[in-house]
Write a protein that holds these residues in place. Structure first.
Motif, PDB file in Angstrom:
ATOM      1  N   GLY A   1      -2.018  12.880   5.452  1.00 52.19           N
ATOM      2  CA  GLY A   1      -3.123  12.531   4.462  1.00 52.19           C
ATOM      3  C   GLY A   1      -4.095  11.527   3.881  1.00 52.19           C
ATOM      4  N   PHE A   2      -3.729  10.660   3.185  1.00 49.42           N
ATOM      5  CA  PHE A   2      -4.182   9.141   2.817  1.00 49.42           C
ATOM      6  C   PHE A   2      -3.659   8.336   3.537  1.00 49.42           C
ATOM      7  N   VAL A   3      -2.560   8.796   4.795  1.00 55.35           N
ATOM      8  CA  VAL A   3      -2.495   7.366   5.858  1.00 55.35           C
ATOM      9  C   VAL A   3      -4.004   7.749   6.679  1.00 55.35           C
ATOM     10  N   GLN A   4      -4.289   9.363   7.352  1.00 55.78           N
ATOM     11  CA  GLN A   4      -5.394   9.422   7.992  1.00 55.78           C
ATOM     12  C   GLN A   4      -6.459   8.660   7.339  1.00 55.78           C
ATOM     13  N   GLN A   5      -6.271   8.768   5.681  1.00 56.70           N
ATOM     14  CA  GLN A   5      -7.948   8.925   5.010  1.00 56.70           C
ATOM     15  C   GLN A   5      -7.755   6.972   4.476  1.00 56.70           C
ATOM     16  N   ALA A   6      -7.029   5.913   5.051  1.00 59.55           N
ATOM     17  CA  ALA A   6      -6.566   4.933   3.771  1.00 59.55           C
ATOM     18  C   ALA A   6      -7.660   3.806   4.478  1.00 59.55           C
ATOM     19  N   ALA A   7      -8.113   4.143   5.254  1.00 58.88           N
ATOM     20  CA  ALA A   7      -9.439   2.870   5.800  1.00 58.88           C
ATOM     21  C   ALA A   7     -10.890   3.344   4.916  1.00 58.88           C
TER      22      ALA A   7
ATOM     23  N   GLY B   1     -13.686   0.756  -1.699  1.00 58.80           N
ATOM     24  CA  GLY B   1     -13.233   0.436  -3.187  1.00 58.80           C
ATOM     25  C   GLY B   1     -11.843   0.083  -3.067  1.00 58.80           C
ATOM     26  N   VAL B   2     -11.167   0.691  -3.097  1.00 59.42           N
ATOM     27  CA  VAL B   2      -9.788   0.613  -3.280  1.00 59.42           C
ATOM     28  C   VAL B   2      -8.556   0.080  -2.590  1.00 59.42           C
ATOM     29  N   ASP B   3      -8.122  -0.901  -3.765  1.00 53.75           N
ATOM     30  CA  ASP B   3      -7.217  -2.051  -3.172  1.00 53.75           C
ATOM     31  C   ASP B   3      -5.912  -1.373  -2.612  1.00 53.75           C
ATOM     32  N   THR B   4      -5.683  -0.776  -3.469  1.00 54.38           N
ATOM     33  CA  THR B   4      -3.764  -0.020  -2.919  1.00 54.38           C
ATOM     34  C   THR B   4      -3.689   1.269  -2.985  1.00 54.38           C
ATOM     35  N   ILE B   5      -3.443   2.405  -2.011  1.00 58.21           N
ATOM     36  CA  ILE B   5      -2.979   3.110  -2.167  1.00 58.21           C
ATOM     37  C   ILE B   5      -1.099   3.052  -2.446  1.00 58.21           C
TER      38      ILE B   5
ATOM     39  N   SER C   1      10.069   7.599   9.383  1.00 57.75           N
ATOM     40  CA  SER C   1      10.074   8.669   9.551  1.00 57.75           C
ATOM     41  C   SER C   1       8.725   8.638   9.758  1.00 57.75           C
ATOM     42  N   GLN C   2       7.813   8.872   9.147  1.00 52.58           N
ATOM     43  CA  GLN C   2       6.444   8.854   9.117  1.00 52.58           C
ATOM     44  C   GLN C   2       5.520   7.875   9.984  1.00 52.58           C
ATOM     45  N   GLY C   3       6.019   6.458  10.503  1.00 49.57           N
ATOM     46  CA  GLY C   3       5.608   5.902  11.324  1.00 49.57           C
ATOM     47  C   GLY C   3       4.521   4.859   9.619  1.00 49.57           C
ATOM     48  N   ILE C   4       4.582   4.867   8.592  1.00 47.91           N
ATOM     49  CA  ILE C   4       3.729   4.363   7.942  1.00 47.91           C
ATOM     50  C   ILE C   4       4.180   2.639   8.437  1.00 47.91           C
ATOM     51  N   GLN C   5       3.032   2.141   7.887  1.00 44.64           N
ATOM     52  CA  GLN C   5       3.012   0.292   8.311  1.00 44.64           C
ATOM     53  C   GLN C   5       2.528  -0.406   6.813  1.00 44.64           C
ATOM     54  N   ASP C   6       1.013  -0.292   7.290  1.00 44.11           N
ATOM     55  CA  ASP C   6       0.478  -1.053   5.108  1.00 44.11           C
ATOM     56  C   ASP C   6      -0.381   0.292   4.454  1.00 44.11           C
ATOM     57  N   GLU C   7      -0.201   0.595   5.022  1.00 41.04           N
ATOM     58  CA  GLU C   7      -1.398   1.791   4.628  1.00 41.04           C
ATOM     59  C   GLU C   7      -1.341   2.608   3.043  1.00 41.04           C
ATOM     60  N   VAL C   8       0.020   2.089   3.019  1.00 45.45           N
ATOM     61  CA  VAL C   8       0.010   3.579   1.926  1.00 45.45           C
ATOM     62  C   VAL C   8       1.708   2.578   1.469  1.00 45.45           C
ATOM     63  N   LEU C   9       0.990   2.357   0.550  1.00 43.16           N
ATOM     64  CA  LEU C   9       2.752   1.594  -0.741  1.00 43.16           C
ATOM     65  C   LEU C   9       3.501   2.195  -0.767  1.00 43.16           C
TER      66      LEU C   9
ATOM     67  N   VAL D   1      -6.101  18.999  -5.726  1.00 41.10           N
ATOM     68  CA  VAL D   1      -6.828  18.078  -6.522  1.00 41.10           C
ATOM     69  C   VAL D   1      -6.154  17.011  -6.238  1.00 41.10           C
ATOM     70  N   SER D   2      -5.042  17.038  -5.198  1.00 43.09           N
ATOM     71  CA  SER D   2      -4.066  15.519  -5.539  1.00 43.09           C
ATOM     72  C   SER D   2      -4.379  15.336  -3.542  1.00 43.09           C
ATOM     73  N   LYS D   3      -5.066  15.996  -3.273  1.00 40.19           N
ATOM     74  CA  LYS D   3      -4.772  15.797  -1.583  1.00 40.19           C
ATOM     75  C   LYS D   3      -5.869  14.647  -1.506  1.00 40.19           C
ATOM     76  N   ALA D   4      -5.963  13.333  -0.167  1.00 39.03           N
ATOM     77  CA  ALA D   4      -6.845  12.666   0.385  1.00 39.03           C
ATOM     78  C   ALA D   4      -8.408  13.098  -0.071  1.00 39.03           C
ATOM     79  N   GLU D   5      -8.759  13.840   0.688  1.00 45.79           N
ATOM     80  CA  GLU D   5     -10.208  14.966   0.741  1.00 45.79           C
ATOM     81  C   GLU D   5     -10.895  14.821  -0.674  1.00 45.79           C
ATOM     82  N   THR D   6     -10.082  14.979  -1.478  1.00 42.88           N
ATOM     83  CA  THR D   6     -10.721  15.665  -2.877  1.00 42.88           C
ATOM     84  C   THR D   6     -10.443  14.463  -4.069  1.00 42.88           C
ATOM     85  N   VAL D   7      -9.376  13.408  -3.755  1.00 43.99           N
ATOM     86  CA  VAL D   7     -10.000  11.952  -4.143  1.00 43.99           C
ATOM     87  C   VAL D   7     -10.519  11.189  -3.445  1.00 43.99           C
ATOM     88  N   LEU D   8     -11.198  11.602  -2.144  1.00 43.20           N
ATOM     89  CA  LEU D   8     -11.993  10.673  -1.924  1.00 43.20           C
ATOM     90  C   LEU D   8     -13.528  11.050  -1.814  1.00 43.20           C
ATOM     91  N   ALA D   9     -13.257  12.289  -2.665  1.00 43.63           N
ATOM     92  CA  ALA D   9     -14.900  12.602  -2.819  1.00 43.63           C
ATOM     93  C   ALA D   9     -15.339  12.131  -4.638  1.00 43.63           C
TER      94      ALA D   9
END
Length: 160
Positions: free
Chosen positions: A56-62, A68-72, A89-97, A150-158
């Motif tokens: 979820g955070f990878v998909q919502q990273a952009a 205004g988020v500098d780092t996820i 295994s998740q194919g993470i590049q630099d979207e999430v540290l 309450v911890s999913k990316a969509e909730t944080v984004l809202a």
């Protein structure tokens, strides 16, 4: 005591896998002067963490960075080698540290430890997400056991 909105992120060291091996990262370096989304998971490769939370955070990273988020960053009580393998295994590049809190020291400093000893997993991190601006918590969502709201990316984004 559990961290709350308005609190300052405690000083601690986390570990990140790098090409040169494990690299320490202080919470001061991670949070100082930045807007950071940090989410914690009970463990790399666990079902909800791998199927929903991290993706979820990878998909919502952009979109998060556009707000205004500098780092996820994602944290788990695992070692940096496990976090690196999970990211691969998740194919993470630099979207999430991906950060390791191997001894749960930072997790305990946040007051977010979860005792899964009865399940053979030891002390882990509760599922949570927070937003910190220059090291001060402005959003905090701590999940009840088994929940994922309450911890999913969509909730944080809202909340941004």
């Amino acid at each position: 005591m559990t961290i709350k909105i308005g609190d300052t992120i405690p000083a601690a060291k986390l570990t990140q896998a790098s090409a040169e091996g494990p690299r320490e990262l202080s919470t001061q370096d991670l949070f100082s002067g930045k807007t950071v989304v940090l989410f914690g998971v009970p463990g790399a490769f666990t079902p909800t963490c791998s199927a929903k939370h991290l993706p979820g955070f990878v998909q919502q990273a952009a979109v998060l960075k556009g707000k205004g988020v500098d780092t996820i960053a994602c944290m788990a009580v695992n070692d940096p080698f496990v976090m690196k393998a999970w990211g691969e295994s998740q194919g993470i590049q630099d979207e999430v540290l991906l950060l390791a809190d191997g001894s749960a020291a930072f997790t305990k400093a946040l007051g977010l430890e979860l005792d899964l000893t009865a399940r053979g997993m030891g002390i882990r991190c509760q599922r949570f997400a927070l937003v910190a601006k220059d090291g001060v918590v402005s959003y905090l969502g701590i999940e009840e056991p088994g929940a994922f709201e309450v911890s999913k990316a969509e909730t944080v984004l809202a909340a941004l």
